[in-house]
Write an enzyme that holds these catalytic residues in place. Structure first.
Site, PDB file in Angstrom:
ATOM      1  N   LYS A 190       0.906  -1.123  -0.077  1.00 52.98           N
ATOM      2  CA  LYS A 190      -0.031  -0.027  -0.178  1.00 52.98           C
ATOM      3  C   LYS A 190       0.807   1.235  -0.098  1.00 52.98           C
ATOM      4  O   LYS A 190       1.384   1.533   0.940  1.00 52.98           O
ATOM      5  CB  LYS A 190      -0.925  -0.064   1.184  1.00 52.98           C
ATOM      6  CG  LYS A 190      -2.057   1.021   0.838  1.00 52.98           C
ATOM      7  CD  LYS A 190      -2.351   1.844   2.239  1.00 52.98           C
ATOM      8  CE  LYS A 190      -1.704   3.045   2.508  1.00 52.98           C
ATOM      9  NZ  LYS A 190      -1.922   4.083   1.781  1.00 52.98           N
ATOM     10  N   GLY A 243       7.142   5.214   7.933  1.00 49.86           N
ATOM     11  CA  GLY A 243       6.152   6.166   8.129  1.00 49.86           C
ATOM     12  C   GLY A 243       6.573   6.981   9.720  1.00 49.86           C
ATOM     13  O   GLY A 243       7.427   6.855  10.038  1.00 49.86           O
ATOM     14  N   ILE A 247       1.671   6.864  13.390  1.00 53.36           N
ATOM     15  CA  ILE A 247       1.050   5.713  12.753  1.00 53.36           C
ATOM     16  C   ILE A 247       1.540   4.595  12.966  1.00 53.36           C
ATOM     17  O   ILE A 247       0.947   3.538  12.900  1.00 53.36           O
ATOM     18  CB  ILE A 247       0.808   6.084  11.155  1.00 53.36           C
ATOM     19  CG1 ILE A 247       0.395   7.427  10.952  1.00 53.36           C
ATOM     20  CG2 ILE A 247       0.144   5.080  10.272  1.00 53.36           C
ATOM     21  CD1 ILE A 247      -1.289   7.427  11.409  1.00 53.36           C
ATOM     22  N   CYS A 299      13.844  11.454   6.119  1.00 47.83           N
ATOM     23  CA  CYS A 299      13.673  10.828   7.598  1.00 47.83           C
ATOM     24  C   CYS A 299      14.840  11.019   8.684  1.00 47.83           C
ATOM     25  O   CYS A 299      15.116  11.316   9.427  1.00 47.83           O
ATOM     26  CB  CYS A 299      13.285   9.490   7.590  1.00 47.83           C
ATOM     27  SG  CYS A 299      14.225   8.302   6.672  1.00 47.83           S
ATOM     28  N   GLU A 399      10.116  16.721  14.633  1.00 49.61           N
ATOM     29  CA  GLU A 399      10.515  16.568  13.203  1.00 49.61           C
ATOM     30  C   GLU A 399       9.850  17.446  12.178  1.00 49.61           C
ATOM     31  O   GLU A 399       8.509  17.443  12.406  1.00 49.61           O
ATOM     32  CB  GLU A 399      10.300  15.094  12.856  1.00 49.61           C
ATOM     33  CG  GLU A 399      10.667  14.549  11.239  1.00 49.61           C
ATOM     34  CD  GLU A 399      10.450  13.191  11.200  1.00 49.61           C
ATOM     35  OE1 GLU A 399       9.171  12.776  11.526  1.00 49.61           O
ATOM     36  OE2 GLU A 399      11.182  12.590  10.236  1.00 49.61           O
TER      37      GLU A 399
HETATM   38  P1  NAD Z   1       2.248   8.586   7.897  1.00 46.86           P
HETATM   39  O1  NAD Z   1       2.701   7.710   9.058  1.00 46.86           O
HETATM   40  O2  NAD Z   1       1.552   9.702   7.906  1.00 46.86           O
HETATM   41  O3  NAD Z   1       1.994   7.768   6.529  1.00 46.86           O
HETATM   42  C1  NAD Z   1       2.801   6.652   6.170  1.00 46.86           C
HETATM   43  C2  NAD Z   1       1.682   5.542   5.584  1.00 46.86           C
HETATM   44  O4  NAD Z   1       0.929   5.027   6.565  1.00 46.86           O
HETATM   45  C3  NAD Z   1       1.044   6.029   4.382  1.00 46.86           C
HETATM   46  O5  NAD Z   1       0.997   5.056   3.311  1.00 46.86           O
HETATM   47  C4  NAD Z   1      -0.364   6.340   4.942  1.00 46.86           C
HETATM   48  O6  NAD Z   1      -1.603   6.007   4.127  1.00 46.86           O
HETATM   49  C5  NAD Z   1      -0.756   5.008   6.049  1.00 46.86           C
HETATM   50  N1  NAD Z   1      -1.544   5.342   6.996  1.00 46.86           N
HETATM   51  C6  NAD Z   1      -1.939   6.440   7.506  1.00 46.86           C
HETATM   52  N2  NAD Z   1      -2.883   6.128   8.474  1.00 46.86           N
HETATM   53  C7  NAD Z   1      -2.836   4.702   8.705  1.00 46.86           C
HETATM   54  C8  NAD Z   1      -3.608   3.794   9.798  1.00 46.86           C
HETATM   55  N3  NAD Z   1      -4.399   4.202  10.609  1.00 46.86           N
HETATM   56  N4  NAD Z   1      -3.144   2.164   9.742  1.00 46.86           N
HETATM   57  C9  NAD Z   1      -2.399   1.944   8.602  1.00 46.86           C
HETATM   58  N5  NAD Z   1      -1.758   2.771   7.667  1.00 46.86           N
HETATM   59  C10 NAD Z   1      -2.071   4.206   7.833  1.00 46.86           C
HETATM   60  O7  NAD Z   1       3.787   9.176   7.128  1.00 46.86           O
HETATM   61  P2  NAD Z   1       4.116  10.070   6.060  1.00 46.86           P
HETATM   62  O8  NAD Z   1       3.762  11.555   6.249  1.00 46.86           O
HETATM   63  O9  NAD Z   1       3.577   9.397   4.725  1.00 46.86           O
HETATM   64  O10 NAD Z   1       5.581  10.096   6.064  1.00 46.86           O
HETATM   65  C11 NAD Z   1       6.713  10.713   6.570  1.00 46.86           C
HETATM   66  C12 NAD Z   1       7.062  10.097   7.965  1.00 46.86           C
HETATM   67  O11 NAD Z   1       7.821   8.866   7.370  1.00 46.86           O
HETATM   68  C13 NAD Z   1       8.167  10.966   8.635  1.00 46.86           C
HETATM   69  O12 NAD Z   1       7.898  10.500   9.905  1.00 46.86           O
HETATM   70  C14 NAD Z   1       9.475  10.219   8.200  1.00 46.86           C
HETATM   71  O13 NAD Z   1      10.497  10.408   9.107  1.00 46.86           O
HETATM   72  C15 NAD Z   1       9.107   8.585   7.833  1.00 46.86           C
HETATM   73  N6  NAD Z   1       9.997   8.117   7.119  1.00 46.86           N
HETATM   74  C16 NAD Z   1      10.855   7.153   7.809  1.00 46.86           C
HETATM   75  C17 NAD Z   1      11.862   6.572   6.869  1.00 46.86           C
HETATM   76  C18 NAD Z   1      12.586   5.591   7.664  1.00 46.86           C
HETATM   77  O14 NAD Z   1      13.344   4.757   6.856  1.00 46.86           O
HETATM   78  N7  NAD Z   1      12.899   5.332   9.009  1.00 46.86           N
HETATM   79  C19 NAD Z   1      11.957   6.666   5.534  1.00 46.86           C
HETATM   80  C20 NAD Z   1      10.850   7.588   4.976  1.00 46.86           C
HETATM   81  C21 NAD Z   1       9.864   8.220   5.995  1.00 46.86           C
END
Ligand code: NAD
Length: 496
Positions: A190, A243, A247, A299, A399
């Site tokens: 997804k 993410g 979440i 990130c 962040e």
């Molecule tokens: P997010 O947590 O808002 O969303 C990530 C994903 O989770 C999306 O696909 C979203 O649709 C899904 N999601 C949202 N609500 C959900 C739920 N209730 N249940 C299951 N899935 C759900 O994050 P974002 O805004 O897309 O990305 C930014 C974040 O990701 C930042 O905190 C960043 O640091 C982190 N990130 C981490 C890495 C890593 O490798 N550690 C890499 C990239 C981004």
């Protein structure tokens, strides 16, 4: 029909047809017929309408992945035969780099030249790395025990679910699914609702590579419906989430209810410690480039710059002038160095942080704010910001996920290490000094998954990249141990 003909399959053609999900080798709409919009952040205009999957579609995708696991040769194939298919997939990714980079640039906003040079080839290389590693992995290993012939065998787990964020959709997809596929698992992906398109092209390339139908399934939709239905699905054997920590906790809770192990790769608040023996100008340029990469939506990037007081003024002056000189512009414009943020929501978030930081007393060496890009007035552009001051400022703690750096000055090594380790995150930091003994000592004292020396944002294949504390748990990605995460180890014993 699903095959990609390089000539016909231009981005215009892809976007002009109804966008479909990929389930069991079929391109399908959501069973409800519902769609959602993905925008081009550079223009603020509609890019595509995408199926909004609900629980029934998630069921279908997990069912297709289960069927492919049980009924196709994928799981039981010799690793070398799977590796051939994964190499073919990597070659197809390379071949379609212009298309994938264009999609990534239009969906995320990132400069197309950066997607072409980094995101897409790096993902292709991830498939090659894990394909080769799986061939060189011992699939049976003896236990040296008396009275028994005993060994362990590595088996794939089954169906693995993946939920991805929007900042590096294709690159992170590669980091996530390549080891799982190399180990013989089947996959449900997804992608983020802001950036769902490159995953759908990936599914077509998987099929063109000759990988059996149903091994890779892509469902698009909102997090609160599609994401929640996938992470709470009883039919998956493993979950991987990349993410935000907020979440990530929801996903971990949902998985725990079914006793499904979840790998969590979460956010960060990376720091760079700059000692007084650095080459000030080149370090300032390197960190200005790091914090503006992908418009700061990275990130692990260094957002806290912890600078020795003796070099702080010179460092700040050089960093501010470098950031000020960077061209903010449309991702498709070759001269753009910083594209728009991914969405209006993200832009409001970043601007809000900068505003609150100033209210809390931060000094603004470069104030940031909305960037006006001629011809793209509706896009979500911001100027980079360089702030500084007390360590309890909001931009020193939280962040931001935008091109915003925050400077803090230090007097001695202990103070610098304490400042870095005061963060609840633990993803990546860097140490900048010409004294390699000090670099090693400090790098090893920083509490995080990754410490880099005299550089920031390093991702070589074969080196584990993961987080601790609020930045995640479950082993990380990119390293040899990630392949292990996707094997189920089984012991076999025969009394002698
Ligand atoms: P997010 O947590 O808002 O969303 C990530 C994903 O989770 C999306 O696909 C979203 O649709 C899904 N999601 C949202 N609500 C959900 C739920 N209730 N249940 C299951 N899935 C759900 O994050 P974002 O805004 O897309 O990305 C930014 C974040 O990701 C930042 O905190 C960043 O640091 C982190 N990130 C981490 C890495 C890593 O490798 N550690 C890499 C990239 C981004």
């Amino acid at each position: 029909m699903n095959k990609i003909d390089s000539k016909a399959f231009a981005i215009g053609e892809f976007l002009s047809q109804p966008i479909k999900m990929h389930i069991g080798g079929e391109q399908v709409a959501a069973s409800s017929g519902k769609t959602f919009e993905t925008l081009d952040p550079g223009t603020g205009k509609l890019l595509a309408r995408v199926p909004a999957a609900e629980a029934a579609d998630v069921d279908a995708a997990v069912g297709a992945a289960r069927q492919a696991f049980n009924k196709t040769a994928w799981r039981s194939m010799q690793p070398k035969d799977r590796a051939v298919l994964l190499h073919r997939l990597a070659d197809l990714i390379d071949k379609h780099t212009p298309l994938l980079a264009e999609i990534e640039s239009r969906d995320v906003g990132k400069p197309r030249v950066q997607a072409t040079a980094f995101d897409i080839p790096h993902a292709a290389q991830t498939f090659r790395y894990y394909a080769d590693l799986s061939v060189n992995t011992r699939h049976r290993e003896p236990f040296p025990v008396a009275g028994n012939d005993a060994w362990s065998v590595r088996q794939p787990h089954g169906v693995c679910g993946f939920i991805f964020p929007w900042n590096f959709p294709f690159l992170l997809l590669g980091w996530g699914v390549a080891p799982a596929m190399a180990a013989g698992n089947t996959i449900v992906i997804k992608p983020a609702e802001d950036t769902p398109l490159s995953a759908l092209i990936f599914a077509r390339l998987v099929e063109e590579a000759g990988i059996p139908k149903g091994v890779v399934n892509v469902i698009t939709g909102l997090g609160s419906t599609t994401g929640a239905a996938l992470s709470s699905h009883r039919g998956i054997n493993r979950m991987s989430f990349t993410g935000s920590p907020e979440i990530g906790k929801l996903v971990a809770e949902a998985c725990a209810r079914n006793l499904v192990p979840a790998k969590l790769e979460l956010g960060g608040k990376g720091a760079a410690i700059l000692f007084d023996d650095i080459a000030v100008e080149s370090a300032a340029e390197a960190l200005a480039a790091a914090v503006t990469l992908n418009a700061g939506q990275v990130c692990c990037t260094a957002t806290r710059w912890i600078v020795h007081e003796k070099v702080a003024d010179a460092f700040i002056a050089k960093a501010a002038s470098t950031m000020k000189g960077m061209k903010v512009g449309y991702g498709g414009d070759e001269s753009s160095q910083i594209g728009p943020l991914v969405s209006d929501k993200q832009r409001r978030r970043v601007l809000g942080y900068v505003e609150r930081s100033a209210k809390e007393g931060a000094e603004a060496y470069l104030p940031g704010g909305v960037a006006d890009v001629s011809g793209y007035e509706e896009g979500f552009y911001v100027k980079p910001a360089l702030l500084g001051g007390a360590s309890d400022n909001i931009c020193a703690r939280e962040e931001v996920f935008g091109p915003v750096a925050y400077v803090m000055k230090f007097k001695d090594e202990e103070e610098a290490v304490t400042l870095v380790n005061s963060s609840p995150y633990g993803l990546a930091n860097s140490v900048w000094t010409s004294d390699l003994d000090r670099a090693t000592r400090v790098a090893e004292r920083l509490v995080a998954g990754n410490s880099w020396i005299n550089a920031h944002n390093l991702f070589p294949h074969g080196v584990s990249y993961g987080g601790c504390n609020l930045s995640g748990c479950g082993g990380g990605v990119l390293g040899p141990d990630t392949l292990e995460d996707y094997y189920r180890k089984q012991s076999i014993v025969r009394p002698l």
